[in-house]
Design a protein around this motif. Structure first.
Motif, PDB file in Angstrom:
ATOM      1  N   GLU A 190       0.246   1.409  -5.181  1.00  0.00           N
ATOM      2  CA  GLU A 190       0.548   1.621  -6.441  1.00  0.00           C
ATOM      3  C   GLU A 190      -0.759   1.632  -7.308  1.00  0.00           C
ATOM      4  N   PHE A 191      -1.550   0.897  -6.861  1.00  0.00           N
ATOM      5  CA  PHE A 191      -2.897   0.595  -7.763  1.00  0.00           C
ATOM      6  C   PHE A 191      -4.148   1.497  -7.582  1.00  0.00           C
ATOM      7  N   THR A 192      -4.184   1.948  -6.349  1.00  0.00           N
ATOM      8  CA  THR A 192      -5.544   2.762  -5.865  1.00  0.00           C
ATOM      9  C   THR A 192      -4.910   4.038  -5.388  1.00  0.00           C
ATOM     10  N   GLY A 193      -3.755   4.352  -5.142  1.00  0.00           N
ATOM     11  CA  GLY A 193      -3.490   5.584  -4.501  1.00  0.00           C
ATOM     12  C   GLY A 193      -3.759   5.557  -2.898  1.00  0.00           C
ATOM     13  N   SER A 194      -4.508   4.611  -2.354  1.00  0.00           N
ATOM     14  CA  SER A 194      -4.890   4.596  -0.974  1.00  0.00           C
ATOM     15  C   SER A 194      -3.536   4.314   0.073  1.00  0.00           C
ATOM     16  N   ARG A 195      -3.772   4.523   1.413  1.00  0.00           N
ATOM     17  CA  ARG A 195      -2.979   4.489   2.428  1.00  0.00           C
ATOM     18  C   ARG A 195      -2.539   2.757   2.610  1.00  0.00           C
ATOM     19  N   MET A 196      -1.418   2.886   3.144  1.00  0.00           N
ATOM     20  CA  MET A 196      -0.933   1.367   3.402  1.00  0.00           C
ATOM     21  C   MET A 196      -0.783   1.341   4.979  1.00  0.00           C
ATOM     22  N   LYS A 197      -1.664   0.339   5.359  1.00  0.00           N
ATOM     23  CA  LYS A 197      -1.745  -0.157   6.814  1.00  0.00           C
ATOM     24  C   LYS A 197      -0.697  -1.311   7.139  1.00  0.00           C
TER      25      LYS A 197
END
Length: 284
Positions: free
Chosen positions: A62-69
């Motif tokens: 929700e902060f950087t738009g990156s994927r979650m591992k």
């Protein structure tokens, strides 16, 4: 030797799932979330053991738009037996000067006694690198406490910030810490960087950096090294002919080593037939 006592209990086996969790970690920042494998409903006379409901976050950070591992499962239950810790504290205090590391032992036990039961924590240095800024750890700890959350040290890391505050609160506080010194690391917080994406979002939790006494107490569990360059030394040298170098002397001796090696390679490329003296890098 280690002696282990195994106890059997069907109820404890059923509750074990509620004490295990998966970890969702953002690839772009330090935000993480715990997903328990089970849950216990204690609202009725007899506890009911159910599957957990999830996930605790979206597919994207929700902060950087990156994927979650995803990692785990890990233990998410109580970390320490506080009664046993109290007995250890009493034993060490009742036998002064018996242990050479008495001060460190008392410090470590004090950390364990006040440590929150959260399994994971934020790292002071990692947050500083993420936001390209520098700050005092007591500032972040005080802001968390002033926001109504708990914070403590960790027995595993002297720079740990263990808290029950959600990631959103931590990110909002860090954005306001950056605002205290906006010029520090500004060039490295571009709009496409993780820090830039976090900074672009609106602050919802107002931070109060008034220093709280509870945030300043640092136990002596993580004591500094007794001397400079302290630690394992170089391997033993036989024959008594070679001089033993300290870490500082060895570091000074190796200064410019890579540059000298590059210069030698460039000279060989220019004239492969020339022989370069390996010791003084001069051409005969």
């Amino acid at each position: 030797r280690m002696f282990v006592r195994v106890k059997t209990s069907p109820l404890n086996v059923k509750s074990a799932a509620s004490k295990m969790a998966l970890v969702y970690q953002s690839l772009g920042c330090d935000a993480f979330y715990l997903q328990p494998l089970g849950q216990v409903d204690t609202s009725k006379k007899h506890p009911k053991y159910n599957q957990a409901i999830g996930p605790p976050c979206d597919k994207r950070c929700e902060f950087t738009g990156s994927r979650m591992k995803i990692a785990g499962p890990i233990w998410a239950g109580p970390l320490h037996d506080k009664e046993f810790v109290k007995k250890l504290q009493d034993h060490v205090k009742a036998n002064p000067k018996k242990y050479k590391t008495e001060k460190k032992m008392i410090g470590q036990l004090n950390v364990v006694e006040t440590e929150l039961e959260n399994p994971l924590y934020y790292d002071h240095g990692c947050l500083s690198r993420l936001f390209r800024t520098n700050y005092r750890i007591v500032q972040l700890r005080s802001a968390i406490l002033n926001a109504g959350y708990k914070v403590s040290q960790s027995h595993a890391n002297g720079d740990a910030i263990k808290t029950n505050a959600p990631p959103k609160v931590i990110m909002d506080i860090m954005k306001q810490i950056v605002a205290l010194k906006p010029d520090v690391g500004k060039a490295k917080r571009g709009p496409e960087t993780p820090a830039g994406k976090i900074m672009a979002k609106k602050v919802e939790v107002k931070a109060d950096f008034t220093i709280v006494p509870e945030a300043t107490g640092i136990h002596s569990a993580f004591m500094p090294n007794p001397e400079e360059n302290w630690g394992p030394k170089a391997r033993a040298v036989g024959g008594g002919k070679r001089k033993f170098l300290t870490a500082a002397e060895r570091s000074k001796q190796n200064q410019g080593f890579r540059k000298k090696k590059r210069d030698e390679e460039e000279k060989r490329k220019k004239d492969p037939e020339e022989k370069i003296d390996a010791e003084n890098t001069s051409v005969p």
